[in-house]
Scaffold this motif. Structure first.
Motif, short mmCIF file in Angstrom:
data_model
loop_
_atom_site.label_atom_id
_atom_site.label_comp_id
_atom_site.label_asym_id
_atom_site.label_seq_id
_atom_site.Cartn_x
_atom_site.Cartn_y
_atom_site.Cartn_z
N GLN A 1 0.83 -1.18 0.00
CA GLN A 1 0.00 0.00 0.00
C GLN A 1 0.88 1.24 0.00
O GLN A 1 1.95 1.27 0.59
N VAL A 2 0.39 2.26 -0.66
CA VAL A 2 1.08 3.55 -0.73
C VAL A 2 0.14 4.62 -0.22
O VAL A 2 -1.05 4.64 -0.56
N GLN A 3 0.65 5.54 0.58
CA GLN A 3 -0.14 6.68 1.04
C GLN A 3 0.57 7.97 0.70
O GLN A 3 1.79 8.08 0.86
N LEU A 4 -0.20 8.94 0.22
CA LEU A 4 0.28 10.30 0.02
C LEU A 4 -0.56 11.19 0.93
O LEU A 4 -1.78 11.23 0.80
N VAL A 5 0.11 11.89 1.82
CA VAL A 5 -0.60 12.71 2.80
C VAL A 5 -0.17 14.16 2.62
O VAL A 5 1.00 14.50 2.80
N GLU A 6 -1.16 15.00 2.26
CA GLU A 6 -0.91 16.43 2.09
C GLU A 6 -1.17 17.17 3.40
O GLU A 6 -1.98 16.75 4.21
N SER A 7 -0.50 18.30 3.55
CA SER A 7 -0.73 19.19 4.68
C SER A 7 -0.36 20.60 4.27
O SER A 7 0.31 20.82 3.25
N GLY A 8 -0.83 21.57 5.05
CA GLY A 8 -0.44 22.95 4.84
C GLY A 8 -1.51 23.84 4.24
O GLY A 8 -1.29 25.05 4.08
N GLY A 9 -2.65 23.28 3.88
CA GLY A 9 -3.72 24.12 3.35
C GLY A 9 -4.35 24.97 4.43
O GLY A 9 -4.04 24.84 5.61
N GLY A 10 -5.24 25.85 3.99
CA GLY A 10 -5.93 26.70 4.96
C GLY A 10 -6.50 27.93 4.31
O GLY A 10 -6.59 28.03 3.08
N LEU A 11 -6.88 28.87 5.15
CA LEU A 11 -7.45 30.14 4.72
C LEU A 11 -6.38 31.22 4.78
O LEU A 11 -5.69 31.36 5.80
N VAL A 12 -6.24 31.97 3.70
CA VAL A 12 -5.23 33.03 3.65
C VAL A 12 -5.81 34.22 2.90
O VAL A 12 -6.67 34.05 2.02
N GLN A 13 -5.36 35.40 3.26
CA GLN A 13 -5.83 36.60 2.57
C GLN A 13 -5.14 36.76 1.23
O GLN A 13 -4.02 36.25 1.03
N PRO A 14 -5.77 37.46 0.29
CA PRO A 14 -5.11 37.75 -0.99
C PRO A 14 -3.76 38.40 -0.76
O PRO A 14 -3.61 39.27 0.10
N GLY A 15 -2.76 37.94 -1.54
CA GLY A 15 -1.40 38.43 -1.38
C GLY A 15 -0.58 37.62 -0.39
O GLY A 15 0.64 37.81 -0.31
N GLY A 16 -1.22 36.73 0.33
CA GLY A 16 -0.53 35.93 1.33
C GLY A 16 0.17 34.72 0.74
O GLY A 16 0.18 34.52 -0.49
N SER A 17 0.74 33.92 1.63
CA SER A 17 1.52 32.74 1.23
C SER A 17 1.10 31.52 2.01
O SER A 17 0.62 31.62 3.15
N LEU A 18 1.27 30.38 1.38
CA LEU A 18 1.09 29.08 2.01
C LEU A 18 2.14 28.12 1.48
O LEU A 18 2.58 28.27 0.33
N ARG A 19 2.49 27.15 2.29
CA ARG A 19 3.41 26.10 1.84
C ARG A 19 2.73 24.75 2.05
O ARG A 19 2.42 24.38 3.19
N LEU A 20 2.52 24.05 0.96
CA LEU A 20 1.93 22.72 1.02
C LEU A 20 3.03 21.67 1.04
O LEU A 20 4.08 21.84 0.41
N SER A 21 2.76 20.59 1.75
CA SER A 21 3.68 19.45 1.79
C SER A 21 2.91 18.19 1.46
O SER A 21 1.71 18.08 1.75
N CYS A 22 3.60 17.23 0.87
CA CYS A 22 2.99 15.94 0.57
C CYS A 22 4.04 14.87 0.77
O CYS A 22 5.07 14.87 0.07
N ALA A 23 3.80 13.96 1.70
CA ALA A 23 4.74 12.90 2.00
C ALA A 23 4.19 11.56 1.53
O ALA A 23 3.05 11.20 1.86
N ALA A 24 5.00 10.83 0.79
CA ALA A 24 4.62 9.50 0.32
C ALA A 24 5.25 8.46 1.24
O ALA A 24 6.41 8.58 1.64
N SER A 25 4.46 7.43 1.56
CA SER A 25 4.96 6.38 2.43
C SER A 25 4.35 5.04 2.04
O SER A 25 3.39 4.98 1.28
N GLY A 26 4.92 3.99 2.57
CA GLY A 26 4.41 2.65 2.28
C GLY A 26 5.37 1.86 1.45
O GLY A 26 6.58 2.03 1.51
#
Length: 121
Positions: free
Chosen positions: A1-26
């Motif tokens: 089995q393989v899992q990909l788990v994302e994180s880092g999403g959310g609510l941000v104001q226009p002009g802001g920044s976010l960093r998404l991560s995705c880790a694969a395991s299994g």
């Protein structure tokens, strides 16, 4: 089995920044390309950016100059740094990985469950 788990999403104001991560395991023998896609309500899923094992990157026109994709091969993890976010970037963001689970198996594509990014004031 393989899992990909994302994180880092959310609510941000226009002009802001976010960093998404995705880790694969299994059960993973090797990973070639990894990528980020997004799907807004009522729209088809579209490529945002992808990156090969060697670090060659490809961006959608909407992401060029604002987003940066990177990866840590030792951690089987891909990142998406998103700057200067706009309301039209609002979507569910999915990562994927083109990988082989064993040396004897062909490459298959695996997807994460998605993480919501909302850009709003």
């Amino acid at each position: 089995q393989v899992q990909l788990v994302e994180s880092g999403g959310g609510l941000v104001q226009p002009g802001g920044s976010l960093r998404l991560s995705c880790a694969a395991s299994g059960s993973i023998f090797s990973i070639n390309a990894m990528g980020w896609y997004r799907q807004a309500p009522g729209k088809q899923r579209e490529l945002v950016a992808d990156i090969t094992f060697g670090g060659t990157t490809n961006y959608a026109d909407s992401a060029k100059g604002r987003f940066t994709i990177s990866r840590d091969n030792a951690k089987n993890t891909v990142y998406l740094q998103m700057n200067s976010l706009k309301p039209e970037d609002t979507a569910v963001y999915y990562c994927n990985a083109h990988l082989r689970q064993r040396i004897t198996t062909p490459t298959s594509i695996h997807w994460g469950q998605g993480t919501q990014v909302t850009v709003s004031s």
